[in-house]
Design a protein around this motif. Structure first.
Motif, PDB file in Angstrom:
ATOM      1  N   THR A 106      13.363  49.767  -4.625  1.00  0.00           N
ATOM      2  CA  THR A 106      13.720  50.016  -3.224  1.00  0.00           C
ATOM      3  C   THR A 106      15.212  50.260  -3.119  1.00  0.00           C
ATOM      4  O   THR A 106      15.995  49.835  -3.966  1.00  0.00           O
ATOM      5  N   LYS A 143      14.802  49.895   3.494  1.00  0.00           N
ATOM      6  CA  LYS A 143      13.634  49.329   2.820  1.00  0.00           C
ATOM      7  C   LYS A 143      12.814  50.401   2.092  1.00  0.00           C
ATOM      8  O   LYS A 143      11.734  50.132   1.612  1.00  0.00           O
ATOM      9  N   SER A 145      11.278  53.228  -0.504  1.00  0.00           N
ATOM     10  CA  SER A 145      11.030  53.247  -1.940  1.00  0.00           C
ATOM     11  C   SER A 145      11.893  54.329  -2.575  1.00  0.00           C
ATOM     12  O   SER A 145      11.989  55.425  -2.060  1.00  0.00           O
TER      13      SER A 145
ATOM     14  N   GLN C   2       7.491  55.295   4.640  1.00  0.00           N
ATOM     15  CA  GLN C   2       7.210  54.039   3.969  1.00  0.00           C
ATOM     16  C   GLN C   2       5.725  53.804   3.776  1.00  0.00           C
ATOM     17  O   GLN C   2       5.332  52.876   3.119  1.00  0.00           O
TER      18      GLN C   2
END
Lengths: 288, 283, 264
Positions: A106, A143, A145, C2
């Motif tokens: 991350t 946050k 990836s 995400q």
């Protein structure tokens, strides 16, 4: 008058690749390099493929040690083991391939990696992460990836991870060579901003003339030696110097040089596409 | 000679390529320009016959390249592709073996292989030293040339190059493009360039296709593409930018000017003509 | 962005996602062993239903689990059928007796396999790679007193997880590249198949060595030293959800033990 000190000093540095085959002597990749770079300067290093630019880059933070001569960073010699950590903290390195620099899964952990190595306390790490994400324009990606970032975003992340360690110098080895045009522009603007607004000394190794053009001074390397080191304007407008060192001068500079040789009065240093065209129009307009 | 018909390609439910249609005549040089994510690499893989499109197909000389009965197996189609960063594909003991690799896979006899490699190494100025070196011990520029040799040794009728000068400095890039130009002049083969920017290769192209989000945006001659570069979000070549600023003030430098020496000559011509004209006016 | 999958992990906000990854790893190890030790249909059904509860709580689409379960169902049905034929024709038992035993045993095997798959799937779908490596690092940390460099192991796992998808995509590319050079991947001959694999693995191996070298330089440039002390940014802390999870797991284990005592 306050004397601006040299933050980077290369004194007669030569580097020979370690030979693993006994008697056969490997050739010198760097030959007798002497460079002095002032604090807050933006220096670009140009040269054709194979001239030793990347090897030179790795000497700035002690990744490679010179076979002869010394490299002094912020007053500390890279050959001293005990100064090793301090030098690596002060010199942030960004490499060519954005993918091969990422350690964590991350973004926030990636930025934290360097700070963890320097034993920063958690509160400081949190603060720095937020600050550097803002600097590189990745504020919403905390946050995210790292796998799904684009090439340009990965390279900005690499710069952020290095900035979080609070370096005084940034050395970038062809940082935009694997990126598309839009990302090239974004990364370059970021580098310029870090130099002008934050006063970080920048050493940019590139083979793109349009990136080198914005630097204060330029080093031209050829076959392991420094062929020229001076003001960028002087160096890049010197067509013969560039051609003799296997570099391709900007087209506009070539045209201006041609006109100067024909006897016209031109400013060789104003060699952007627009300024070149304007000078040509001026010549055409002055024909009465 | 190459005809792409309604090519569509999907990745799960998203269209990577939609309704791609174009034709390339035999011997033409064709450019495909598209930013990252425009589907350019997928199109290269489809035209190379490696990936089958979900809809539509590609024809070479009227034969469907994805129909084995019509056009045989992959290598018999005489298409060679130089992929991005082709140095990755070199893995044999020496460069000679890497160049011979595709011919050996077609069971071509060794004496013919030797002859072909001798021809291609002379064409690309590759010394015997390089041919005998391991691919892991030579410089990046040499590796790229070796990868080009791997593609040219089979004398392909169609040569596809994906980002051929990516990662090379300007000097080496120009040398590389010159080899491709030389090959085109010699064999009159069809050449397809794919890139994410309008580089120097654009001047060599007869037609350029701009891809945007998997769809065809424009298919036109290079000079017309350069005019629209700004609105398409690309940077036009420097020489063209200089010429267009001068021509916008009423002058007439030929837009096909592609090299520095041509530009210098044309500007000198322009100055001389204006001086002559002014002299005539005075008389 | 995400919400994209990475390998098997599907990001989300369910109670199962929030459980400390260490608890998940320990729970899966414990549950695996208790499932194997389950003696009868009652205990197995109990475990299966409890796990189904966890699946529903994870808010991951059931269709994802059904895909892997489908394979097991087909596999178990085939083996049970073969077993049935074997017992009827070789052991000369009455079809009715055989049938009941076979069906009961097949069902027990099916439930065991289903439960194992459900546990692994729930863990994989709800735990991020970062979480897995942090959990392993934390669980291994007592071993550092035995001389094991647990930091190194943790970083190795993190980097491997990070690089795996990159190397996989390089391998996919290499397949296309070598295909264009005449390598056929549809060979039936084992030797040719192995050769074709070599033509992919050697270049990809070289590529991974190159990336490893570049990564090592990047890490060293960021002051990484295998033997030095490091502080930690992410610290795993037990929360309220973890307590609930621990209680849930203890209940399942007690349930299995009790149900094992029931005689059918």
């Amino acid at each position: 008058m306050i004397k601006i000190e040299n933050i980077i000093k290369f004194k007669n540095v030569s580097y020979q690749k370690p030979s693993f085959s006994g008697t056969k002597k490997s050739k010198y990749i760097l030959k007798n390099i002497t460079l002095n770079i002032k604090k807050g300067e933006f220096v670009s290093v140009m040269g054709a493929n194979g001239c030793g630019k990347s090897t030179l880059a790795k000497h700035f933070n002690g990744l490679l040690l010179p076979s002869q001569g010394d490299v002094i960073i912020c007053g500390k010699n890279t050959k001293n083991d005990k100064d090793n950590l301090e030098i690596k903290k002060n010199v942030g390195m960004i490499f060519q391939n954005p993918e091969s620099q990422i350690v964590a899964c991350t973004v926030e952990e990636e930025i934290a990696f360097g700070m963890e190595n320097l034993c920063f306390p958690r509160e400081k790490m949190k603060k720095n992460i937020k600050k550097v994400l803002q600097d590189v324009n990745l504020t919403d990606y905390e946050k995210a990836s790292t796998y799904f970032l684009s090439g340009g975003e990965k390279q900005r992340l690499a710069i952020a991870s290095v900035l979080a360690m609070e370096p005084k110098i940034l050395v970038l080895d062809e940082p935009t060579s694997m990126l598309d045009n839009k990302s090239k522009g974004q990364i370059f603007d970021l580098i310029l901003k870090l130099n002008k607004e934050k006063g970080i000394t920048v050493v940019l190794i590139t083979h793109f003339i349009n990136e080198a053009v914005c630097s204060d001074r330029t080093v031209i390397m050829n076959d392991g030696s420094v062929a020229a080191f001076g003001n960028t304007e002087d160096i890049i407008s010197d067509i013969n110097l560039l051609k003799n060192n296997n570099l391709v001068p900007p087209e506009s500079a070539c045209v201006l040089d041609f006109l100067k040789n024909k006897g016209y009065s031109v400013d060789l240093k104003a060699f952007g596409n627009e300024s070149c065209a304007k000078q040509i129009l001026k010549i055409l307009g002055s024909i009465k | 000679m190459i005809h792409a018909e309604n090519i569509c390609f999907k990745y799960y439910k998203d269209y990577i390529l939609k309704n791609i249609n174009f034709s390339v005549k035999s011997g033409e040089i064709f450019g495909i320009i598209g930013k990252t994510g425009s589907g350019k690499s997928t199109l290269v893989n489809i035209l190379s016959g490696l990936v089958k499109p979900d809809e539509g197909t590609a024809f070479i000389d009227g034969k469907n390249i994805f129909n084995k009965k019509e056009s045989g197996n992959l290598l018999s189609k005489k298409i060679s592709t130089v992929f991005q960063h082709p140095e990755k594909q070199l893995f044999n003991k020496c460069i000679y073996d890497d160049i011979a690799f595709s011919m050996r896979n077609q069971n071509i006899p060794e004496d013919i292989i030797k002859k072909n490699i001798a021809e291609v190494s002379e064409f690309l100025n590759m010394s015997d030293d390089i041919l005998n070196s391991s691919p892991f011990c030579i410089s990046g520029g040499e590796k790229r040339k070796c990868a080009l040799a791997c593609a040219l040794v089979t004398k392909p009728k169609i040569l596809i190059l994906d980002e051929p000068t990516s990662g090379l400095d300007a000097y080496t890039a120009n040398k590389f493009l010159n080899y491709i130009k030389k090959y085109h002049n010699k064999e009159k083969s069809t050449i397809i360039f794919a890139s994410n920017s309008v580089g120097n290769f654009a001047y060599l192209c007869d037609k350029i296709l701009i891809l945007d989000n998997g769809e065809e945006k424009i298919l036109d001659k290079p000079e017309n593409i350069f005019k629209k570069c700004k609105e398409l979000g690309f940077s036009a070549p420097n020489i063209w930018q200089i010429i267009s600023i001068i021509n916008s003030k009423g002058y007439n430098i030929p837009e096909k000017t592609s090299t520095i020496s041509e530009l210098q000559e044309n500007i000198w011509d322009l100055i001389k003509r204006k001086e002559l004209k002014n002299k005539k006016c005075k008389i | 962005m995400q919400n994209l999958t990475f390998g098997k992990y599907i990001s989300g906000d369910s109670p199962i996602h929030k459980i400390d990854p260490r608890i998940k790893i320990i729970a899966s190890i414990l549950l695996f062993s208790f499932i194997f030790s389950a003696k009868n249909l009652v205990s197995l059904t109990f475990v299966f239903l409890a796990l189904l509860g966890a699946v529903l709580l994870s808010s991951i689409k059931l269709s994802k689990f059904l895909k892997s379960l489908k394979f097991i169902l087909i596999f178990t049905s085939i083996t049970s059928f073969i077993n049935l034929i074997f017992e009827v024709y070789t052991m000369n038992k009455s079809i009715f007796d055989v049938k009941y035993n076979i069906v009961a045993n097949s069902f027990i095997t099916l439930l065991k396999l289903f439960s194992l798959i459900l546990i692994s799937s729930v863990i994989m779908y709800t735990t991020s790679p970062a979480g897995i490596s942090a959990a392993i690092a934390s669980l291994l940390s007592p071993f550092k007193y035995l001389g094991l460099n647990t930091e190194e192991i943790a970083i190795t796992i993190t980097i491997s997880l990070q690089f795996l998808p990159i190397l996989l995509s390089e391998a996919k590319n290499m397949i296309l590249i070598q295909k264009s050079r005449g390598v056929s991947f549809e060979e039936k001959n084992i030797v040719l198949k192995a050769k074709a694999l070599l033509f992919i693995s050697v270049p990809v191996f070289v590529l991974s060595l190159k990336k490893a070298h570049e990564l090592a330089e990047a890490m060293e440039s960021r002051c990484y030293n295998v033997n030095s002390q490091r502080t930690k940014y992410k610290i795993l802390k037990l929360k309220r959800e973890d307590l609930v999870a621990i209680i849930y797991i203890v209940v399942i284990i007690l349930g299995v033990v009790l149900c094992n005592q029931i005689k059918i």
